[in-house]
Design an enzyme around this catalytic site. Structure first.
Site, PDB file in Angstrom:
ATOM      1  N   HIS A 234       0.674   5.910   4.993  1.00  0.00           N
ATOM      2  CA  HIS A 234      -0.036   4.654   4.723  1.00  0.00           C
ATOM      3  C   HIS A 234      -1.518   4.843   5.008  1.00  0.00           C
ATOM      4  O   HIS A 234      -1.953   4.862   6.169  1.00  0.00           O
ATOM      5  CB  HIS A 234       0.509   3.494   5.563  1.00  0.00           C
ATOM      6  CG  HIS A 234      -0.159   2.185   5.229  1.00  0.00           C
ATOM      7  ND1 HIS A 234       0.374   1.288   4.325  1.00  0.00           N
ATOM      8  CD2 HIS A 234      -1.327   1.637   5.636  1.00  0.00           C
ATOM      9  CE1 HIS A 234      -0.433   0.244   4.225  1.00  0.00           C
ATOM     10  NE2 HIS A 234      -1.480   0.429   5.007  1.00  0.00           N
TER      11      HIS A 234
ATOM     12  N   SER B 177      -6.587  -3.943  -1.012  1.00  0.00           N
ATOM     13  CA  SER B 177      -6.806  -5.233  -1.672  1.00  0.00           C
ATOM     14  C   SER B 177      -8.216  -5.365  -2.248  1.00  0.00           C
ATOM     15  O   SER B 177      -8.415  -6.068  -3.237  1.00  0.00           O
ATOM     16  CB  SER B 177      -6.522  -6.385  -0.704  1.00  0.00           C
ATOM     17  OG  SER B 177      -7.437  -6.364   0.364  1.00  0.00           O
TER      18      SER B 177
ATOM     19  N   ASP C  88      -3.224   4.286   8.409  1.00  0.00           N
ATOM     20  CA  ASP C  88      -3.885   3.067   7.919  1.00  0.00           C
ATOM     21  C   ASP C  88      -5.396   3.276   7.723  1.00  0.00           C
ATOM     22  O   ASP C  88      -6.132   2.323   7.503  1.00  0.00           O
ATOM     23  CB  ASP C  88      -3.614   1.876   8.850  1.00  0.00           C
ATOM     24  CG  ASP C  88      -4.113   0.551   8.292  1.00  0.00           C
ATOM     25  OD1 ASP C  88      -3.979   0.333   7.077  1.00  0.00           O
ATOM     26  OD2 ASP C  88      -4.654  -0.255   9.074  1.00  0.00           O
TER      27      ASP C  88
ATOM     28  N   ASN D 286     -10.803  -4.072   7.636  1.00  0.00           N
ATOM     29  CA  ASN D 286     -11.048  -5.253   8.492  1.00  0.00           C
ATOM     30  C   ASN D 286     -10.998  -4.970   9.992  1.00  0.00           C
ATOM     31  O   ASN D 286     -10.970  -5.905  10.791  1.00  0.00           O
ATOM     32  CB  ASN D 286     -10.062  -6.391   8.149  1.00  0.00           C
ATOM     33  CG  ASN D 286     -10.224  -6.857   6.716  1.00  0.00           C
ATOM     34  OD1 ASN D 286     -11.323  -7.230   6.318  1.00  0.00           O
ATOM     35  ND2 ASN D 286      -9.159  -6.803   5.937  1.00  0.00           N
TER      36      ASN D 286
ATOM     37  N   ARG E 102      -5.546 -14.093   3.935  1.00  0.00           N
ATOM     38  CA  ARG E 102      -6.925 -13.646   4.159  1.00  0.00           C
ATOM     39  C   ARG E 102      -7.288 -12.453   3.261  1.00  0.00           C
ATOM     40  O   ARG E 102      -8.438 -12.035   3.210  1.00  0.00           O
ATOM     41  CB  ARG E 102      -7.161 -13.321   5.637  1.00  0.00           C
ATOM     42  CG  ARG E 102      -6.418 -12.132   6.167  1.00  0.00           C
ATOM     43  CD  ARG E 102      -6.752 -11.829   7.618  1.00  0.00           C
ATOM     44  NE  ARG E 102      -5.815 -10.884   8.183  1.00  0.00           N
ATOM     45  CZ  ARG E 102      -5.848  -9.569   8.008  1.00  0.00           C
ATOM     46  NH1 ARG E 102      -6.805  -9.033   7.283  1.00  0.00           N
ATOM     47  NH2 ARG E 102      -4.933  -8.798   8.540  1.00  0.00           N
TER      48      ARG E 102
HETATM   49  O1  0GZ Z   1      -4.481  -6.181   7.740  1.00  0.00           O
HETATM   50  C1  0GZ Z   1      -5.357  -5.838   6.900  1.00  0.00           C
HETATM   51  O2  0GZ Z   1      -6.495  -6.321   6.865  1.00  0.00           O
HETATM   52  C2  0GZ Z   1      -4.982  -4.853   5.868  1.00  0.00           C
HETATM   53  C3  0GZ Z   1      -5.651  -4.865   4.647  1.00  0.00           C
HETATM   54  C4  0GZ Z   1      -5.228  -4.040   3.648  1.00  0.00           C
HETATM   55  C5  0GZ Z   1      -5.815  -4.089   2.308  1.00  0.00           C
HETATM   56  O3  0GZ Z   1      -6.904  -4.648   2.190  1.00  0.00           O
HETATM   57  O4  0GZ Z   1      -5.156  -3.609   1.381  1.00  0.00           O
HETATM   58  O5  0GZ Z   1      -4.211  -3.155   3.851  1.00  0.00           O
HETATM   59  C6  0GZ Z   1      -3.570  -3.069   5.057  1.00  0.00           C
HETATM   60  O6  0GZ Z   1      -2.634  -2.241   5.160  1.00  0.00           O
HETATM   61  C7  0GZ Z   1      -3.956  -3.938   6.087  1.00  0.00           C
END
Ligand code: 0GZ
Length: 296
Positions: free
Chosen positions: A31, A77, A249, A254, A130
């Site tokens: 991940h 995202s 991760d 964030n 969010r």
């Molecule tokens: O908790 C988060 O802010 C976060 C954001 C994203 C993403 O923006 O994709 O991915 C993750 O695994 C965790």
């Protein structure tokens, strides 16, 4: 926190420590993400954060420094449903990376085939308000049915407070499911607290629900050595050794307030997976079965 002149945020440290723990040969960071580079792969107009570039070279440099062999790159995202940055990183990896895409539900079969060619093996459904504006369950279910023919799985990201309302949706997904970051339990409650108990009941409801035992930095504000995380997550790894995945991760979207040290994150692994057998399943056998099944 590091914000550049354009207001772009850096959420990762430039000086990660070298871990004490040595991952087994062939270990997969299952991940992680890439951001940009923005000049080539602009962020989505709907992005909820604007990060500095965290491209494939930096990711592969970290992979080597931490002692890993492969990456699974999850579409972040901030790139919306344009998977070009993720595909670019996979293409530059010499076969050492595969990925998880985020798709527009209207995507055609030909485009899904192209994503498969490019190394994508799953789609992610994100339910964090969010991070995304909407999460249409009916459309997601249609996508889940359409990716079945490719042998893909679905990755779902949600927080513990909506686990109950997620259950009918999860039960209707026809492919294997991977839950990001264990559905974000409150690890201060301990392994038998309400969040972990509810999450284990979900894992017990289907044999093809997997989870990522990731993000001590997000879930345990006490910081290294993340004692609450270790005490809550180790029993989970021991109880479901064939359905757990691990990842850094990186670049920690964030997390700009307290930049996680990736070396310290790797050093959590022997705490949650205390035997060599568990470590090999978590880091090699399990991710290989999901992402490189032809080699597993
Ligand atoms: O908790 C988060 O802010 C976060 C954001 C994203 C993403 O923006 O994709 O991915 C993750 O695994 C965790």
């Amino acid at each position: 926190m590091s914000t550049d002149a354009d207001g772009r945020i850096r959420s990762w440290t430039l000086t990660p420590s070298r871990p004490h723990f040595t991952p087994p040969a062939g270990a997969v960071d299952a991940h992680c993400h890439v951001f940009g580079p923005m000049a080539e792969f602009p962020f989505s107009p709907k992005a909820k954060y604007l990060p500095q570039d965290a491209g494939p070279e930096a990711l592969f440099g970290l992979r080597d420094r931490l002692g890993f062999a492969r990456n699974v790159i999850v579409q972040a995202s901030c790139h919306g449903t344009d998977n070009s940055a993720t595909l670019n990183a996979i293409a530059r990896s010499d076969g050492k990376a595969r990925g998880v895409a985020v798709v527009d539900p209207a995507i055609g079969d030909a485009e899904l085939d192209m994503l498969h060619e490019g190394g994508i093996r799953g789609v992610r459904f994100n339910f964090l308000k969010r991070l995304v504006d909407d999460a249409p369950k009916d459309k997601f279910l249609e996508v889940a049915h359409r990716i079945q023919r490719l042998g893909w799985h679905v990755v779902v990201y949600f927080e513990a407070d909506i686990l109950d309302e997620m259950k009918p949706f999860l039960a209707a997904i026809p492919t294997p499911i991977v839950i990001d970051h264990m559905g974000r339990p409150d690890v201060a409650q301990g392994p038998d607290g309400p969040d972990m108990t509810a999450f284990r009941a979900l894992l017990d409801s289907r044999e093809d629900i997997w989870t990522k035992v990731t993000c001590p930095d997000r879930l345990d504000p006490a910081g290294p050595p993340y004692a609450d995380f270790v005490r809550s997550v180790r029993p989970l790894v021991e109880a479901y050794p064939d359905r757990v995945l691990w990842g850094t991760d990186w670049p920690h979207p964030n997390m700009e307030k307290t930049l996680p040290d990736d070396g310290a994150l790797v050093d959590v692994i022997p705490g949650i997976a205390p035997t060599e057998t568990l470590q090999r399943k978590l880091l090699v056998d399990n991710p290989m079965r999901l992402y490189w099944p032809e080699e597993a």
